[in-house]
Scaffold this active site. Sequence first.
Site: not given
Length: 511
Positions: A55, A82-83, A169, A171, A227, A367
């Site tokens: 964040g 992180c945060y 991070h 990710e 979609d 998606k």
Amino acid sequence: MANEKVLVLDFGGQYNQLIARRVRDLSVYAEIKPYSTSLEEIRSQGYKGIIFTGGPNSVYDESSPHYTSEILSLGVPVLGICYGSQLISYMLGGEVSACEKSEYGKINVRLVKESKLFKDVPKKSVVWMSHTDYISKAPDGFSVTAESDDCPCAAMENEQKKIYAVQFHPEVTHSEYGIKMLQNFLYEVCGCSGDWVMDDFIDRTVSKLKEKIGGKRVVLGLSGGVDSSVAAALLSRAVGNQLTCVFVDQGLMRKDEGDFVEKTFTSLFDMRFVRVNCGDEFLVKLKGVTDPEQKRKIIGTEFYNVFWNKIREEADGGFFAQGTIYPDRIESGKGDAATIKTHHNQVKMPDDIKFEGVIEPLGDLFKDEVRKVGEKLGIPHELVWRQPFPGPGLGVRILGEITKEKIKILQEADAVFRDEIKKSGEEGRLSQFFAVLPDVRTVGVMGDHRTYDHLIAIRAVTTDDFMTADWARIPYDVLARVSNRLTNEVEHVNRVVYDITSKPPGTVEWE
Ligand code: XMP
């Protein structure tokens, strides 16, 4: 949904959806909830693990998002990123300070202690950092497990309490072993078994849909986009001919696209397919209109008039289905956490249309997962990987008044451009590419004759998120072939230009 799931608790960071997608890629279902979610709710969900996101704030800011430290005593493993890692330190009495030098970008970290989180991760590796605060003293009971030159606590943990924290991070792909670390958290720490796989999703969803719908009918608005197409295929598998798909062709689709959508769904799937062709009516409403916003408004209003009228006819009790996907429904951990994003997939139904309920079979999917499901259900590749196409269709690519003749010229030109891009092998590199018909005529020469005819602009962009975009560096010889074919094969085209504007300052579409 899967039996086991992990919570991504959102503290406003920019990579939160990415964290959830990475976890799901590792076959564990993850859902994102804002930091305002109550502890009772979290406790009741039986999560296998909780990930605190990054964040933009400092834990000491008055307005920064916090959480009750009881969440760390639920016995559920926690990973702070992180945060999120600084918050864990702050909550448990450690120290967080401002960095003398912010760390940003690729940073070397060294592992300084054995850790389940770092199983099979080398002692030295590169991670992605982006922070101005850091953990200057780990809380009691925690040991530091990794460090960098500027960060004495790049990772810490309390193994007994199953609380882990990383300043970097994992990710982000720039973190060399980030995925491995997330995998270790899920499987070594949380003890997940990995039951989020798309084949199971299809089976589970189909049986749930069957149970819910019973013998009733379902009506779905099919746009031909990814979609709604995948939602249609899933519903078809569940209830076959009880499904009616309403497809409104407003005459502003790409060349032969309406026929392609109709053929795909009527030949590959059991369903009632209702196509409404209303191109001529649209052109009457659009006659003489040149203002871009007014054109958009007319196309949008007319579309929904036609659409809801047809849905009203088809309703007959039963259910209404739509292709809402997970990112349309995520509540944000930023600002007012209660606001749910509105999106064109979730449209407001007129009050007089009555359904038993609304069904959103893809409401839990990202998606890329929707695409995987689409391929498994046998939807053609070109539909599953379709590039974005604006709701108002070619209407935003024909500048000035929209006429039947101009639609025809643009459809032909766009088809030629797409064909050449496909043949060139450039397609996979481009995020979106199309032709535009500016309301411009120029002088040319054909044989011995002077011509005064249309200009075609071609546009191709690369982008990650469509918020910003760069114009694509298509090789000159490909551009040359496109130009040659457009001026030779498409009647009324005597000049071609390539749009070399990035976004900003341009937008992707011309109107
Ligand atoms: P712009 O032109 O705003 O486009 O840079 C960004 C992306 O959004 C698509 N786009 C639309 N999509 N309805 C949609 O569903 C619309 O009215 C619309 N306008 C633009 C555009 O094609 C690009 O992918």
